[in-house]
Design an enzyme around this catalytic site. Structure first.
Site, PDB file in Angstrom:
ATOM      1  N   GLU A 223      65.658-108.023 -18.311  1.00 13.87           N
ATOM      2  CA  GLU A 223      64.853-108.392 -19.475  1.00 13.87           C
ATOM      3  C   GLU A 223      65.726-108.718 -20.680  1.00 13.87           C
ATOM      4  OE1 GLU A 223      61.902-109.189 -19.110  1.00 13.87           O
ATOM      5  OE2 GLU A 223      61.631-108.315 -17.118  1.00 13.87           O
TER       6      GLU A 223
ATOM      7  N   HIS B  43      66.676-112.293 -20.514  1.00 11.36           N
ATOM      8  CA  HIS B  43      65.625-113.124 -21.106  1.00 11.36           C
ATOM      9  C   HIS B  43      65.723-113.088 -22.635  1.00 11.36           C
ATOM     10  CE1 HIS B  43      63.347-114.390 -17.653  1.00 11.36           C
ATOM     11  NE2 HIS B  43      63.008-113.170 -17.274  1.00 11.36           N
TER      12      HIS B  43
ATOM     13  N   HIS C 211      68.326-115.269 -23.965  1.00 14.32           N
ATOM     14  CA  HIS C 211      67.901-116.664 -23.866  1.00 14.32           C
ATOM     15  C   HIS C 211      67.081-117.060 -25.098  1.00 14.32           C
ATOM     16  CE1 HIS C 211      66.170-119.902 -20.872  1.00 14.32           C
ATOM     17  NE2 HIS C 211      66.985-120.423 -21.757  1.00 14.32           N
TER      18      HIS C 211
END
Length: 690
Positions: A476, A479, A482
């Protein structure tokens, strides 16, 4: 969310300027009744903006059409982001009621945007002239994505088909909301209360977590197992009470399939039929054809090719694992066949026997706090980021925040971590945001959240993670990076706004650094002594990388296959969901001792909003990429190689949707990947297909 008492004369804080730290929402002042008026006003404002753009008497230009669209709807985005963070992470009966109301409203609003003929006409005009109007590469990408979005939404269809699409979208929004709320209701309704005598086999850390779960529910001196994955999987892994394992496992796999008001099977049947009809209206034979047409895979056949490549090998490996577990049962004097509620228990026993390793020995070295630090340290070594805790008002006492800065000390993002399971939180783990990065209206920096469901310890006890939990945390956080490292001008392209079979690359790639010895040696420290994990134990842990990978690959791949098959039905009318699932698993010869990781009645990836509908294969598609991408670091001899990390940031983590995913990957790696690195990573390279 801590909510103040009602006060009718208090202004709506959602409609005021947010002037607090990092322009965070004023969570302490928010009440559920603020949301509907805020949504209503924001929807009216955005509709007016859309109408103004569409009716502009000036000829279409990039600025007065595409940039104007990108600059519209700010108030709506702000209100919706706050609301859906709470709906996922700290919901209530009031929030759920509002969610049921606003989901179809938002779908209707999106229909009005994407089916606006005047607006579509302007976009088509620009798209036809795109090579002659002096666009830079990012502007060209934004225009292309808008054109694709409008076409895929039905803007090019005739009015009767558009009207039907609009009705389908509204109904799907309502069904998706109800699906997720039903799963949460089933999860909240099951608690298996235990006495001291029911804890046979449970190590100390599992007992501590079970005691905390019971205390949270007002049962002092007792123990509880819930349907949070970290709770039920731990129980299945360690409890020697086979009867209780069966009871917990049955409740876990039956979420959404218990009859009554929370049964999801009729909702699924309707959703699959509506998705198929929508695909047909848009000129596609099935929903999977429609969905994959705009993904990296492009076609269902390409996704199936990957799944088929892996499935036979995974089944063969799982068959060997099953025989080993059955032999262990016989060795202990058991006269029963291995079942799904036995697998984790005997796999843990076999791991201990084979590698002299068990979870009870490992888990004290995986403190939540240290694993957060490890994720931050990895980001520092790769990208030069620093993380400073900041005291800011958030929506729940468990949530906390860090300011993220670059090597020059400039603000990059605010990161919020919300790690513990609770009854007001949906299950699973996810990344979301309160604000996305963009430069169209100034240097807007993101506010990014990770939401997880780890077991919360009793007061004074450290929060301990399993190795799989630690991997989830790194996943996570990949992510989150990102979103935080996004460096684009236009909001449509920011952060994680990429195809779903590419979006898992940054997250799954980041998991690799958890297993880097330098990271584990520094941060895997015993919760009592502070001593680092002994090298011999670390070596044994890393030696188990491919242990039980047949099981893990089968339970995942079965989900991806069933998802793709379900959404490839040419005529899904009259679907019997349970019957379809059973027959499809029989068709692929699913081992009887393994259950899908997510059975259809609680498969939220597919049916709570549908972000992964016909797209659950994406995790494996991205795993081909991530295994190959990490090999790029390994080939340099330095898993933190600065030049490779810079390319990774420039073309993956920071690039959003600036370019086609295949081109982005080739820009980073120099070529597209093969499946070889994935097979090696999962220990399947030398396994013959069954």
């Amino acid at each position: 969310m801590t909510r103040p008492p009602p006060a009718s004369d208090v202004p709506n804080p959602l409609l005021a300027e947010w002037t607090g730290f990092f322009e965070l929402p004023p969570f302490s002042a928010l009440r559920p009744e603020h949301f509907r008026p805020a949504f209503d006003r924001a929807l009216v404002e955005h509709r007016a903006e859309i109408d103004s753009i569409a009716a502009n008497p000036a000829g279409p230009s990039f600025d007065n059409t595409i940039a104007a669209l990108e600059d519209s709807g700010r108030e709506l985005e702000r209100v919706a982001n706050v609301f859906f963070v709470l709906a996922g992470a700290d919901t209530s009966d009031e929030i759920e009621a509002i969610e049921r109301d606003v989901s179809p409203l938002l779908a209707r609003h999106n229909n009005a945007l994407y089916l606006n003929p005047a607006l579509y006409s302007r976009i088509v005009d620009l798209y036809r002239r795109r090579h002659a109007i002096g666009l830079d590469s990012e502007q060209a990408r934004v225009l292309e994505r808008y054109h694709t979005r409008f076409v895929r939404a039905g803007a090019a269809l005739k009015k009767p088909a558009q009207d039907r699409l609009a009705a389908i979208n509204e109904r799907l929004a309502s069904l998706g909301t109800q699906f997720g709320q039903n799963v949460l209701a089933d999860e909240k309704s099951f608690v298996m209360m235990l006495e001291e005598g029911d804890l046979a086999g449970l190590p100390d850390f599992a007992r501590v977590a079970a005691r905390a779960a019971a205390e949270e529910r007002g049962h002092q001196g007792k123990y509880a197992v819930t349907l949070a994955r970290s709770s039920v999987e731990t129980f299945l892994q360690f409890s020697s009470r086979r009867d209780l394992r069966e009871r917990a496992f049955h409740a876990w796999i039956k979420r959404g399939e218990n009859g009554g008001a929370t049964d999801n099977r009729a909702l699924i049947a309707e959703m699959v039929a509506l998705r198929g009809e929508r695909a047909n209206l848009l000129g596609f034979e099935t929903f999977s054809d429609y969905r994959l047409d705009d993904q990296m895979a492009k076609t269902p056949a390409a996704a199936r090719g990957l799944l088929d490549e892996v499935w036979g090998r995974a089944r063969a490996k799982a068959a060997g694992e099953r025989e080993a577990l059955q032999a262990l049962i016989a060795q202990e004097g058991g006269n029963f066949a291995l079942t799904p509620h036995d697998w984790r228990y005997y796999a843990e026993k076999l791991r201990k026997a084979k590698f002299d390793l068990d979870e009870a020995e490992i888990k004290p070295y995986f403190q939540l706090e240290k694993m957060i630090e490890a994720a931050f340290e990895t980001a520092h070594r790769l990208f030069g980021l620093s993380f400073k805790p900041v005291a800011v008002p958030l929506y729940h006492p468990d949530a906390r925040a860090w300011e993220v800065k670059d090597p020059q000390g400039r603000h990059v993002a605010l990161f919020i971590g919300d790690y513990f399971a609770r009854s007001s939180k949906h299950s699973g783990a996810w990344m979301t945001s309160l604000r996305d990065q963009q430069k169209l209206s100034g240097d807007i920096r993101p506010i990014v959240l990770n939401v997880c469901n780890f077991s919360k310890p009793s007061a004074g006890e450290p929060a301990l993670l399993s190795f799989d939990d630690a991997r989830t945390l790194f996943h996570e956080f990949g992510h989150a990076l990102h979103g935080m490292l996004s460096n684009v001008t236009y909001p449509l392209l920011a952060g994680t706004a990429v195809p779903s079979d590419f979006v898992e690359l940054p997250s799954q790639l980041y998991e690799h650094w958890l297993e880097v010895p330098a990271i584990l040696q520094q941060y895997a420290r015993h919760c009592r002594t502070g001593e680092p994990m002994p090298k011999a134990l670390l070596d044994r842990l890393l030696a188990t990388r491919t242990f039980n990978q047949g099981f893990a690959t089968v339970e995942y791949t079965a989900c991806a296959v069933v998802d793709l098959d379900l959404h490839s039905l040419p005529d899904p009318a009259g679907l019997d969901v349970s019957d379809f699932e059973r027959k499809d698993l029989d068709r692929i010869a699913m081992p009887a001792e393994i259950v899908m990781r997510h059975r259809l009645p609680h498969f939220q990836h597919l049916f709570s909003g549908g972000g992964y509908a016909a797209g659950y294969y994406s995790y494996m598609w991205s795993e081909v990429l991530d295994a190959d991408a990490f090999a790029a670091f390994e080939e340099t001899g330095n898993v933190f190689d600065p030049a490779t990390a810079k390319r990774l940031r420039d073309y993956v983590y920071g690039a959003g949707n600036l370019r086609d995913p295949a081109e982005a990957y080739k820009s980073f790696r120099g070529r597209l990947p093969t499946v070889d690195a994935l097979l090696k990573k999962r220990g399947l390279a030398d396994v013959a297909s069954a």
